[in-house]
Design an enzyme around this catalytic site. Sequence first.
Site, PDB file in Angstrom:
ATOM      1  N   ASP A  41       0.823  -1.219   0.000  1.00  0.00           N
ATOM      2  CA  ASP A  41       0.000   0.000   0.000  1.00  0.00           C
ATOM      3  C   ASP A  41       0.858   1.270   0.000  1.00  0.00           C
ATOM      4  OD1 ASP A  41       1.062  -0.103   2.508  1.00  0.00           O
ATOM      5  OD2 ASP A  41      -0.837   0.157   3.573  1.00  0.00           O
ATOM      6  N   HIS A 246      26.930   6.115 -14.419  1.00  0.00           N
ATOM      7  CA  HIS A 246      25.669   6.228 -13.672  1.00  0.00           C
ATOM      8  C   HIS A 246      25.665   5.355 -12.413  1.00  0.00           C
ATOM      9  CE1 HIS A 246      23.585   7.735 -17.564  1.00  0.00           C
ATOM     10  NE2 HIS A 246      24.189   8.696 -16.920  1.00  0.00           N
ATOM     11  N   ASP A 263      28.537  13.156  -7.851  1.00  0.00           N
ATOM     12  CA  ASP A 263      27.649  13.902  -8.747  1.00  0.00           C
ATOM     13  C   ASP A 263      26.332  13.993  -8.009  1.00  0.00           C
ATOM     14  OD1 ASP A 263      25.996  14.878 -10.733  1.00  0.00           O
ATOM     15  OD2 ASP A 263      26.898  13.671 -12.329  1.00  0.00           O
ATOM     16  N   ASP A 274      23.071  20.694 -10.174  1.00  0.00           N
ATOM     17  CA  ASP A 274      23.730  19.491 -10.717  1.00  0.00           C
ATOM     18  C   ASP A 274      25.230  19.744 -10.652  1.00  0.00           C
ATOM     19  OD1 ASP A 274      24.478  17.226 -12.061  1.00  0.00           O
ATOM     20  OD2 ASP A 274      23.554  17.764 -13.975  1.00  0.00           O
ATOM     21  N   HIS A 355      30.903  11.174 -22.695  1.00  0.00           N
ATOM     22  CA  HIS A 355      29.582  11.811 -22.541  1.00  0.00           C
ATOM     23  C   HIS A 355      29.625  13.259 -23.006  1.00  0.00           C
ATOM     24  CE1 HIS A 355      31.031  13.888 -18.914  1.00  0.00           C
ATOM     25  NE2 HIS A 355      31.464  12.728 -18.454  1.00  0.00           N
ATOM     26  N   HIS A 359      23.975  20.210 -20.663  1.00  0.00           N
ATOM     27  CA  HIS A 359      22.532  20.001 -20.821  1.00  0.00           C
ATOM     28  C   HIS A 359      21.825  21.117 -20.081  1.00  0.00           C
ATOM     29  CE1 HIS A 359      22.241  18.372 -16.666  1.00  0.00           C
ATOM     30  NE2 HIS A 359      23.328  17.683 -16.943  1.00  0.00           N
ATOM     31  N   HIS A 366      17.787  17.075 -16.218  1.00  0.00           N
ATOM     32  CA  HIS A 366      17.974  17.164 -17.664  1.00  0.00           C
ATOM     33  C   HIS A 366      16.741  17.884 -18.165  1.00  0.00           C
ATOM     34  CE1 HIS A 366      20.836  13.451 -17.556  1.00  0.00           C
ATOM     35  NE2 HIS A 366      21.380  14.550 -17.075  1.00  0.00           N
ATOM     36  N   GLU A 384      30.276  20.075 -17.874  1.00  0.00           N
ATOM     37  CA  GLU A 384      30.762  18.895 -17.150  1.00  0.00           C
ATOM     38  C   GLU A 384      31.725  18.021 -17.939  1.00  0.00           C
ATOM     39  OE1 GLU A 384      27.655  15.901 -16.426  1.00  0.00           O
ATOM     40  OE2 GLU A 384      26.193  17.355 -17.149  1.00  0.00           O
ATOM     41  N   ARG A 397      35.242  13.846 -12.831  1.00  0.00           N
ATOM     42  CA  ARG A 397      34.275  14.726 -13.504  1.00  0.00           C
ATOM     43  C   ARG A 397      34.148  15.988 -12.659  1.00  0.00           C
ATOM     44  NH1 ARG A 397      30.674  11.369 -14.413  1.00  0.00           N
ATOM     45  NH2 ARG A 397      29.128  11.679 -12.770  1.00  0.00           N
ATOM     46  N   GLU A 399      31.787  19.505 -12.586  1.00  0.00           N
ATOM     47  CA  GLU A 399      30.551  20.008 -13.195  1.00  0.00           C
ATOM     48  C   GLU A 399      30.014  21.206 -12.430  1.00  0.00           C
ATOM     49  OE1 GLU A 399      27.289  17.189 -12.985  1.00  0.00           O
ATOM     50  OE2 GLU A 399      26.193  18.248 -14.562  1.00  0.00           O
TER      51      GLU A 399
HETATM   52  N1  GLY Z   1      23.758  14.331 -12.773  1.00  0.00           N
HETATM   53  C1  GLY Z   1      23.401  14.003 -14.083  1.00  0.00           C
HETATM   54  C2  GLY Z   1      24.231  14.684 -15.057  1.00  0.00           C
HETATM   55  O1  GLY Z   1      25.274  15.204 -14.724  1.00  0.00           O
HETATM   56  O2  GLY Z   1      23.871  14.801 -16.189  1.00  0.00           O
HETATM   57 MN    MN Z   2      24.807  17.143 -15.546  1.00  0.00          MN
HETATM   58 MN    MN Z   3      25.702  15.737 -12.723  1.00  0.00          MN
END
Ligand code: GLY
Ligand code: MN
Ligand code: MN
Length: 429
Positions: A41, A246, A263, A274, A355, A359, A366, A384, A397, A399
């Site tokens: 539930d 991911h 991230d 982000d 990548h 974005h 996104h 990023e 990374r 960003e």
């Molecule tokens: N956190 C998702 C991205 O960096 O696109």
């Molecule tokens: Mn991002």
């Molecule tokens: Mn990110």
Amino acid sequence: MKYLPINNSLFKENRDNFTKLLPNDSVAVFFSNDQQPRNGDQYFPYRQQSDFFYLTGINQENSILVIAPDIKTENLRESLFIVKTNEQIAIWEGHKHTWEEARDISGIQNIFWIDDFDLIFKEIMISTTNVYLNRNEYPKFFPDVKDRNHRLGNKIRKDFPLHTFNRSAPLITKLRVVKSDLEVKLMKRACNITGKAFERVLSYAKPGKYEFEVQAEITHEFLMSRANGHGYEPIIASGKNTCVLHYTENDKICRDGDLLLFDFGAEYANYSADMSRTIPVNGKFTSRQKECYSAVLRVLKKAKKLYIPGNTINIVNSEVNMMMEEEIIKLGLIKTEDVKNQDKDNPLFKKYFMHGTAHFLGLDVHDVGSKEDKFKPGMVLTCEPGLYIPEENIGIRLENDILITENYPVDLMESIPIEIEEIEELMNR
Ligand code: GLY
Ligand code: MN
Ligand code: MN
């Protein structure tokens, strides 16, 4: 909601701008998100449909917005339908909006109970011709479960087959992609909360801590700062997991000598930040880690300059690909001669940087907007660059979130530590 009240002028303006885009004799219908069933539930935590929030500020389930600017009956030109509560609901689920509260939050004067929707909606429909229905038009996203706009939109098409049907998504996307001053303020707040969480983590992370323990510190800071929580599943990846783009298991132990890649982004008032950062678990980068980190940081700094009116995501992506290719050659990972002879459709640098760089960001991490949209003042995008070398256990990374203005890019994460020296200093304080 945990966030501080938002001036309803934001939602009024959004509706006015949307209305201006509608041709004469139109009606637009927007449905709130479903309560997503989990098991037994239980439901997943509720998150409002982003367009619905953008136009109403309402976070309650089972709500409908109808905009019909040209119909004769004045009190049906803008209608919000909400659930009628009762004693049972109040006891089991808690408080639901009264008409006054819904008016206050949204600025919509005509509130109705959802039980009266069919009757009132028919009255609106028989005095209009063009119907605008909303859909999630995110490219490359094909969920098995159809949302409420999809299902109930189909029902409207079936019930009124002689009307003309149109898509709201292109209109709402055009608006959402450019943020107003008030939206930018909310996004800055999301970024600041994210920065505070990162600083908290810098004094917490060390060898022997589990990734989820680090995550708990971040979540603690978010909630203490009135964020709804995370804008997306946070990535807390140590060692070889830094190379899994991911990775969200967040269940490994952080080991001496490894990197720790984050991230994460706070969601404040439904707007997401982000951010990505990479730190040495033991507080000191090795010389190879430093070399790789500096390469990514150099690219981030150069790439930010591309966030100016007229550019596009496609332009940023291809420019940054070139910058990263050069760095990857300098790091000795690929050779200039091999690059000269490479298959253009499958360039060698992609093994280490696979990548995109940018974005759109907003109510969704996104966010709406296309890769060909020319940058305009008010747009917010991520920057990023990354570098992933699994054979060396090195994934990096970095960003930040960038606001486009007339004159120069504004880095909404400018004050969040990123230089090697400041990260080491904060980790060893
Ligand atoms: N956190 C998702 C991205 O960096 O696109
Ligand atoms: Mn991002
Ligand atoms: Mn990110």
